[in-house]
Scaffold this motif. Sequence first.
Motif, short mmCIF file in Angstrom:
data_model
loop_
_atom_site.label_atom_id
_atom_site.label_comp_id
_atom_site.label_asym_id
_atom_site.label_seq_id
_atom_site.Cartn_x
_atom_site.Cartn_y
_atom_site.Cartn_z
N MET A 1 -56.64 -39.46 60.36
CA MET A 1 -56.68 -39.44 58.89
C MET A 1 -55.25 -39.49 58.33
N MET A 2 -55.01 -40.35 57.34
CA MET A 2 -53.68 -40.53 56.79
C MET A 2 -53.24 -39.31 55.99
N ASP A 3 -52.01 -38.84 56.24
CA ASP A 3 -51.44 -37.74 55.48
C ASP A 3 -51.01 -38.26 54.12
N ARG A 4 -51.71 -37.79 53.06
CA ARG A 4 -51.48 -38.32 51.72
C ARG A 4 -50.18 -37.81 51.10
N ARG A 5 -49.53 -36.84 51.73
CA ARG A 5 -48.29 -36.32 51.18
C ARG A 5 -47.09 -36.65 52.09
N LYS A 6 -47.25 -37.68 52.87
CA LYS A 6 -46.20 -38.07 53.80
C LYS A 6 -45.43 -39.28 53.26
N ILE A 7 -44.12 -39.25 53.48
CA ILE A 7 -43.25 -40.38 53.11
C ILE A 7 -42.71 -40.99 54.40
N THR A 8 -43.00 -42.27 54.62
CA THR A 8 -42.51 -42.96 55.81
C THR A 8 -41.54 -44.05 55.39
N VAL A 9 -40.34 -43.99 55.94
CA VAL A 9 -39.31 -45.00 55.66
C VAL A 9 -38.68 -45.40 56.98
N LYS A 10 -38.76 -46.69 57.30
CA LYS A 10 -38.16 -47.12 58.57
C LYS A 10 -37.65 -48.56 58.47
N HIS A 11 -36.59 -48.83 59.22
CA HIS A 11 -36.01 -50.16 59.26
C HIS A 11 -36.75 -51.06 60.23
N TYR A 12 -36.73 -52.35 59.92
CA TYR A 12 -37.28 -53.34 60.86
C TYR A 12 -36.60 -54.68 60.60
N LEU A 13 -36.66 -55.55 61.58
CA LEU A 13 -36.12 -56.90 61.42
C LEU A 13 -37.20 -57.81 60.89
N ASN A 14 -36.90 -58.50 59.81
CA ASN A 14 -37.88 -59.39 59.18
C ASN A 14 -37.91 -60.72 59.94
N LYS A 15 -38.84 -60.81 60.88
CA LYS A 15 -38.91 -62.01 61.73
C LYS A 15 -39.70 -63.14 61.09
N ARG A 16 -40.15 -62.92 59.86
CA ARG A 16 -40.77 -64.01 59.10
C ARG A 16 -39.70 -64.85 58.41
N ALA A 17 -38.51 -64.24 58.27
CA ALA A 17 -37.40 -64.96 57.64
C ALA A 17 -36.75 -65.91 58.66
N LYS A 18 -36.05 -66.89 58.16
CA LYS A 18 -35.35 -67.82 59.04
C LYS A 18 -34.19 -67.11 59.72
N PRO A 19 -34.14 -67.14 61.05
CA PRO A 19 -33.07 -66.43 61.75
C PRO A 19 -31.77 -67.23 61.74
N ARG A 20 -30.69 -66.51 62.00
CA ARG A 20 -29.41 -67.16 62.27
C ARG A 20 -29.18 -67.05 63.78
N VAL A 21 -28.73 -68.11 64.37
CA VAL A 21 -28.58 -68.14 65.84
C VAL A 21 -27.11 -68.06 66.21
N TYR A 22 -26.82 -67.13 67.12
CA TYR A 22 -25.47 -67.01 67.65
C TYR A 22 -25.57 -66.72 69.15
N ASN A 23 -24.88 -67.50 69.93
CA ASN A 23 -24.86 -67.30 71.39
C ASN A 23 -26.29 -67.27 71.95
N LYS A 24 -27.14 -68.16 71.41
CA LYS A 24 -28.53 -68.34 71.83
C LYS A 24 -29.43 -67.14 71.47
N GLU A 25 -28.93 -66.21 70.68
CA GLU A 25 -29.74 -65.08 70.23
C GLU A 25 -30.08 -65.25 68.76
N LYS A 26 -31.28 -64.81 68.38
CA LYS A 26 -31.73 -64.92 67.00
C LYS A 26 -31.42 -63.62 66.25
N TYR A 27 -30.73 -63.77 65.13
CA TYR A 27 -30.38 -62.63 64.28
C TYR A 27 -31.25 -62.69 63.01
N TYR A 28 -31.91 -61.57 62.70
CA TYR A 28 -32.82 -61.53 61.56
C TYR A 28 -32.30 -60.54 60.51
N PRO A 29 -32.68 -60.77 59.24
CA PRO A 29 -32.26 -59.82 58.19
C PRO A 29 -32.96 -58.47 58.34
N LEU A 30 -32.23 -57.43 57.99
CA LEU A 30 -32.74 -56.07 58.11
C LEU A 30 -33.53 -55.69 56.86
#
Length: 286
Positions: A1-30
């Motif tokens: 059951m969802m806690d109705r008085r809880k605040i959840t805040v967390k970072h993630y990489l938005n992989k729906r956005a177009k990445p920037r590529v450096y050294n064959k790795e994909k960099y996504y906006p935070l």
Amino acid sequence: MMDRRKITVKHYLNKRAKPRVYNKEKYYPLYIQIIVSGKKAQIKSKINEHLKIYRSDIERITQQNEELNELLLAGFFTDSLMKSIVKNKTFPLFHLLNDEVQVIIRIIKFNNPFDNKEFTLSNFSDQYRVHTTEITWILDNRIKERYLKELKSIFLKTIDEEENRDIFRVVNYFIHFINWSNSFTNFYESTFEVMPSELKSVENLLSHDLRTTIKAFMAYHTKVNILKRFFEKREKGKISTLSYLDWEVEIKAFLQKEFDELFGEQKTLEYIISLDNILREEVKMA
């Protein structure tokens, strides 16, 4: 059951956005995911806006790789880099990430989300922006707008009044020959040094409210460096702006104590209220 008085805040990489590529790795906006009482929002992280003052620390992390520097300073990361930041508590990125989460939680709590039926996350990006904007910038710009508005009113009133030709010339000069892309404090301090009597003559024609606000802001401006040292945000790797949250929680009380010694209780109250009104209006408009 969802806690109705809880605040959840967390970072993630938005992989729906177009990445920037450096050294064959994909960099996504935070981005940030926010969940409060079943309400959800996703907003772009703003830590990149606060990384400029930590550029030397970023260069140390990237070993002065210019391309990688620009990726981080633009707010682009990889999964492996995010894991490394958390694992090694990398300064200042780890501290900025944590501070951003805490700032967002404070903004949400400030709006009393669990008892306020009108609480919404639909415009939270704007709320976040205004709550973390440097209040010195907000005050300077709003006072400059009001000052120019009243100058133009005086200009129109005195344009055909022979007895006020001196005032008209001064006001005309202020309106048309001052570079208003500069700060109000820059204008006021410079003009006070070279044209004190002219500045005073115009000031006497301003509304009482604006005169009070100008005096309050110039008094505040003398304390800015003290405030920044007091909060020690840069040394702690935190978001370095003096924000509206800081104003509500600590700055108002700090200034009240400082101003009381200089101006007395009544004048201090006038000054604090005049600055507070500008900041509250700014938040209300977000």
